[in-house]
Design an enzyme around this catalytic site. Structure first.
Site, mmCIF file in Angstrom:
data_model
loop_
_atom_site.group_PDB
_atom_site.id
_atom_site.type_symbol
_atom_site.label_atom_id
_atom_site.label_comp_id
_atom_site.label_asym_id
_atom_site.label_seq_id
_atom_site.Cartn_x
_atom_site.Cartn_y
_atom_site.Cartn_z
ATOM 1 N N ASP A 118 0.799 -1.232 0.000
ATOM 2 C CA ASP A 118 0.000 0.000 0.000
ATOM 3 C C ASP A 118 0.829 1.279 0.000
ATOM 4 O OD1 ASP A 118 -2.473 -0.855 -0.247
ATOM 5 O OD2 ASP A 118 -3.095 -0.517 1.853
ATOM 6 N N TYR A 143 11.701 -7.630 9.461
ATOM 7 C CA TYR A 143 12.947 -6.846 9.462
ATOM 8 C C TYR A 143 14.203 -7.705 9.633
ATOM 9 C CZ TYR A 143 10.669 -2.253 9.829
ATOM 10 O OH TYR A 143 9.953 -1.119 9.587
ATOM 11 N N HIS A 199 4.644 10.930 15.711
ATOM 12 C CA HIS A 199 4.446 12.181 14.969
ATOM 13 C C HIS A 199 4.337 13.393 15.901
ATOM 14 C CE1 HIS A 199 3.845 9.349 11.861
ATOM 15 N NE2 HIS A 199 2.537 9.202 11.969
HETATM 16 C C1 BG6 Z 1 0.154 7.112 10.187
HETATM 17 C C2 BG6 Z 1 -0.796 6.406 11.091
HETATM 18 O O1 BG6 Z 1 1.432 7.081 10.714
HETATM 19 O O2 BG6 Z 1 -0.260 8.454 10.008
HETATM 20 C C3 BG6 Z 1 -2.200 6.496 10.562
HETATM 21 O O3 BG6 Z 1 -0.426 5.038 11.204
HETATM 22 C C4 BG6 Z 1 -2.585 7.917 10.260
HETATM 23 O O4 BG6 Z 1 -3.118 5.934 11.487
HETATM 24 C C5 BG6 Z 1 -1.520 8.577 9.405
HETATM 25 O O5 BG6 Z 1 -3.818 7.907 9.591
HETATM 26 C C6 BG6 Z 1 -1.815 10.033 9.183
HETATM 27 O O6 BG6 Z 1 -0.884 10.565 8.287
HETATM 28 P P1 BG6 Z 1 -1.281 11.763 7.344
HETATM 29 O O7 BG6 Z 1 -0.049 11.962 6.526
HETATM 30 O O8 BG6 Z 1 -2.482 11.338 6.543
HETATM 31 O O9 BG6 Z 1 -1.591 12.913 8.231
#
Ligand code: BG6
EC number: 1.1.1.47
Length: 802
Positions: A47, A160, A278
């Protein structure tokens, strides 16, 4: 006619030599420029590859191939060659070119890219050896010098180790060329598993070879945080601190839910999926001390780690969690769970984070993310304090001047009403400077953001929007390690989040319907170090036979333990009860005697108590409190192992105790530690006798070790269990071995002794000590029996409900 022989004069010889040298140099440079990079995308038909990675690789090719690099792209997966080739071809067909590229040029570039891209099955050790051979043969055949190899792991983490082993044993490039392996999260599930995975990968790759991706670091607005802070140092220097910042919000809201990925989500939940990585990365970029050189990866990492060190530990009360209502049903369906199954995995979380350093002390950082919310948007918002009163009526306020309008700076990561990455700065703050790759933007008329019309901001957006993965691929190619997660960084983050995750493991999340229907259900507030939902949980939202249990359903339990009062509750309620009791005792003591003498233990159990006292007890008479240590490790007071350091980090730096009321144990005298001849124990005993009436502390806080020790009095200790000495040197079975401790006779003179016991690790000893009599030699804790004072046990359910 014969041609005249060419007449060479010395100047011409010289010229020829120069010309030849220049030509040779040119050749050499040209050869140097023809460096070849092989990129191997593992999981090429998955994906992530389909959605972002192939497009990112194509962009990399467009950006770099013209600059003298040659490339080959190896899409790899477990799928058989024919089928894999077909799947990959489909993805490559749909690659797109930048908007401003002419269609004919685009077709040409795409065609060349397709010719350089091949699918191959990578399954066995032999497949990897064959790959290596092919790369070497290609280099030799085309006479190319190898620059390096990039292996992009777009595969689940369980794969991995095998892949890493194969690359390490048969696919390393030759001498002088680099290897870069790119890894996608999840990098573990908690601190322990992250450590295990890191150790495993560390046995195959050097730290500088690993590029752990957090794609948020490739989002343009996130990547702009440090450069923005750097370029606007002058304006921000005076503002970027606790005196001016009201709060910081770091938010990622999503409208999608977890349907189709519940097998992953059920194991991770929103905190592991988004907050641990994040949002934490964004937090560190906002909060770190700005390095002199913001593009030095080493300095950025060092400053990031300093933020982690200053983060105040999270408690259960630091967070609220929710779950969209249809989640459990989706899990039951996708994972074939029985009808009775209800998941506790949070799909929404808001967490209050504090940073205990001079810059940020007292400033709330709110981290929040959730699925099935009303909008998709991400941002980091720095809201500044506003202490101005404007005399003119509102109609005379001008956005650029009025100090009465909100003042904020927003790194708008994407989506939302603005629909693009942006940096917004309130016009009444300062006019920012941004690099030329950002331009001033205009939004749709009438657009309001964060309570103000867009026209109240200086608003900038990137000249060219770029996908995060494509930005990161370019950084990998250029070896820019500052946009990636190092092992230290990763473990520091898990170290911060793991205790909260453990404490929330059994907490029932609040159910929410999803989308706009959530109404105010998930709104939250924060005060005194805690964060809570604004509204009570409406019971009708909870499906099934009964409402999910909430913490308030568990009452504080009062009973007896070893014939003394026992107070038991979940850890959070227990700590808050103990903190209240200590404050009440302090207030009474100060009212009666003008001062309060409190002796405190070290170790991990009291940390939450210290934090509670530091953040939620404004009525505490600190100015009249003397603080003593129950025990100390024989290390310098500045050592992180020192009990005094724990007290300093979690309590003293947040409250105002006069310096002369703080009494650390004198373990470090004459530049040596706990030497008998320095008489540190006697000095402390004299200090106690001089300042504490009858050497009787108003309150002594003790803990109980899994071996029955208390303070630093260990089983079979030759000193401190009886006799005349008030303070003794002892030996601990665990490091650091040498200790200083109050003796049992001194402890038993106290007016009140509180013993705090928390955690599952204490279950056995709790059960054992409940049955034994007075046997301090075997279990020193059993010798705690205040002569005329009171003993109270505070145990959390984990320790007590064995
Ligand atoms: C991913 C998460 O790291 O970030 C997802 O696993 C989330 O659950 C995604 O939807 C969100 O990323 P973006 O780039 O769409 O804000």
């Amino acid at each position: 006619m014969l041609a005249e022989p060419f007449n060479w004069h010395p100047g011409m010889w010289k010229m020829l030599v120069v010309v030849m040298c220049v030509a040779l140099l040119g050749c050499l440079q040209a050869q140097e420029l023809q460096e070849h990079v092989s990129i191997i995308l593992l999981g090429a038909t998955g994906d992530l590859a389909k959605k972002y990675l192939w497009q990112g690789l194509f962009q990399l090719y467009l950006d770099e191939a013209g600059r003298g690099h040659s490339f080959s792209f190896h899409g790899a997966a477990l799928t058989a060659p024919k089928q894999g080739q077909e799947l990959m071809a489909k993805t490559l067909e749909s690659l797109s070119c930048p908007k401003d590229m002419a269609p004919s040029h685009c077709a040409e570039e795409k065609d060349q890219f397709l010719q350089l891209s091949r699918y191959r099955q990578l399954k066995t050790a032999e497949d990897y050896q064959a790959l290596n051979k092919d790369i070497e043969a290609q280099l030799q055949h085309a006479g190319l010098r190898e620059a390096g190899r990039i292996f992009y792991f777009s595969v689940p983490p369980f794969a991995y180790a095998d892949i890493a082993r194969n690359i390490n044993s048969s696919c390393r490039p030759g001498p002088g060329a680099w290897l870069r392996v790119v890894l996608e999260k999840p990098f573990g599930h908690d601190h322990f598993s992250a450590q295990q995975l890191a150790t495993e990968l560390g046995s195959f790759f050097q730290e500088e070879e690993m590029y752990r991706v957090d794609h948020y670091l490739g989002k343009q607005a996130v990547a702009q945080i440090l450069p923005f802070r750097d370029q606007n140092r002058k304006a921000l220097d005076g503002l970027w601190n606790r005196h001016h910042v009201e709060r910081v919000e770091i938010i990622m809201k999503e409208t999608v839910d977890a349907e189709g990925r519940t097998s992953f989500y059920e194991e991770y939940g929103v905190i592991r999926d988004v907050l641990q990585n994040h949002l934490t990365e964004v937090l560190t970029l906002v909060a770190m001390e700005l390095p002199l050189n913001v593009s030095s990866a080493e300095a950025v990492l060092r400053h990031k780690l300093q933020v982690f060190q200053a983060l105040r530990g999270l408690q259960r009360g630091s967070a609220v969690v929710g779950q969209y209502q249809s989640y459990s049903e989706q899990v039951r369906r996708e994972l074939q769970k029985p009808d009775s199954f209800h998941s506790l995995t949070p799909t929404f979380a808001a967490v209050l984070v504090h940073i205990d350093n001079l810059r940020w002390e007292g400033v709330p950082f709110i981290l929040m993310s959730g699925k099935a919310l009303d909008e998709r948007v991400g941002y980091a918002r720095i809201l500044f304090k506003n202490q101005a009163c404007c005399v003119q009526s509102e109609k005379h306020w001008a956005a650029a001047q009025s100090q009465c309008l909100p003042r904020q700076l927003i790194f708008h990561i994407g989506h939302g009403d603005l629909g693009s990455p942006a940096v917004l700065v309130s016009r009444n703050l300062f006019r920012p400077s941004l690099p030329s790759s950002w331009k001033e933007m205009e939004g749709p008329p009438g657009l309001r953001l964060f309570g103000s019309p867009l026209s109240d901001y200086y608003a900038y957006s990137p000249v060219q929007e770029r996908d995060a993965h494509s930005v990161l691929l370019s950084h990998i190619f250029h070896g820019r390690k500052d946009s990636f997660i190092t092992t230290e960084n990763l473990l520091a983050s898990w170290g911060f989040w793991t205790p909260l995750l453990e404490s929330l493991a059994h907490k029932a999340p609040r159910l929410y319907p999803g989308g706009a229907e959530n109404g105010r259900l998930l709104d939250f507030e924060f005060s005194s170090g805690r964060l809570f939902f604004s509204q009570q949980q409406p019971e009708q939202l909870v499906p099934g036979p009964g409402p999910a249990p909430m913490p308030s359903d568990f009452q504080v339990l009062r009973a007896k333990y070893r014939e003394s009062p026992l107070i038991s509750a979940w850890s959070e309620e227990l700590i808050s009860k103990l903190a209240n009791d200590i404050e009440a005792t302090a207030v009474r003591a100060v009212r009666r005697f003008g001062q309060f003498h409190l002796a405190l233990s070290g170790g991990s159990s009291p940390v939450a108590l210290f934090q509670q006292l530091a953040t939620a007890h404004y009525g505490f008479p600190w100015a009249h409190t003397h603080l003593w240590l129950v025990d100390e490790r024989c290390v310098p007071l500045s050592d992180p192992e020192s009990n005094f350091q724990g007290l300093q980090a979690h309590l003293l730096q947040h409250v105002r105790v006069p310096y002369y009321n703080i009494h650390p144990m004198p373990v470090h005298l004459q530049q040596r530690l706990c030497a008998e001849e320095d008489q540190g124990a006697q000095i402390y005993a004299r200090e106690i006798s001089a300042l504490v009436a009858n050497s009787s502390f108003d309150l002594v806080l003790l803990g109980m070790g899994a071996d029955g020790h208390t303070a630093s009095l260990f089983p079979q200790s030759p000193t401190g269990l009886d006799g005349e000495q008030l303070v003794v040197l002892t030996t601990s079975p665990s490091q650091p071995h040498r200790r200083m401790s109050l003796s049992l006779p001194l402890i038993n003179r106290a007016k009140k002794v509180a013993v705090l016991v928390m955690g599952r690790m204490k279950r056995e000893i709790t059960a054992l000590v409940s049955r034994v009599g007075y046997e301090p030699k075997k279990w020193p804790i059993s010798g705690v029996l205040p002569h005329s004072g009171q003993l109270v046990w505070y145990m959390d359910y984990d320790a007590f409900l064995a």
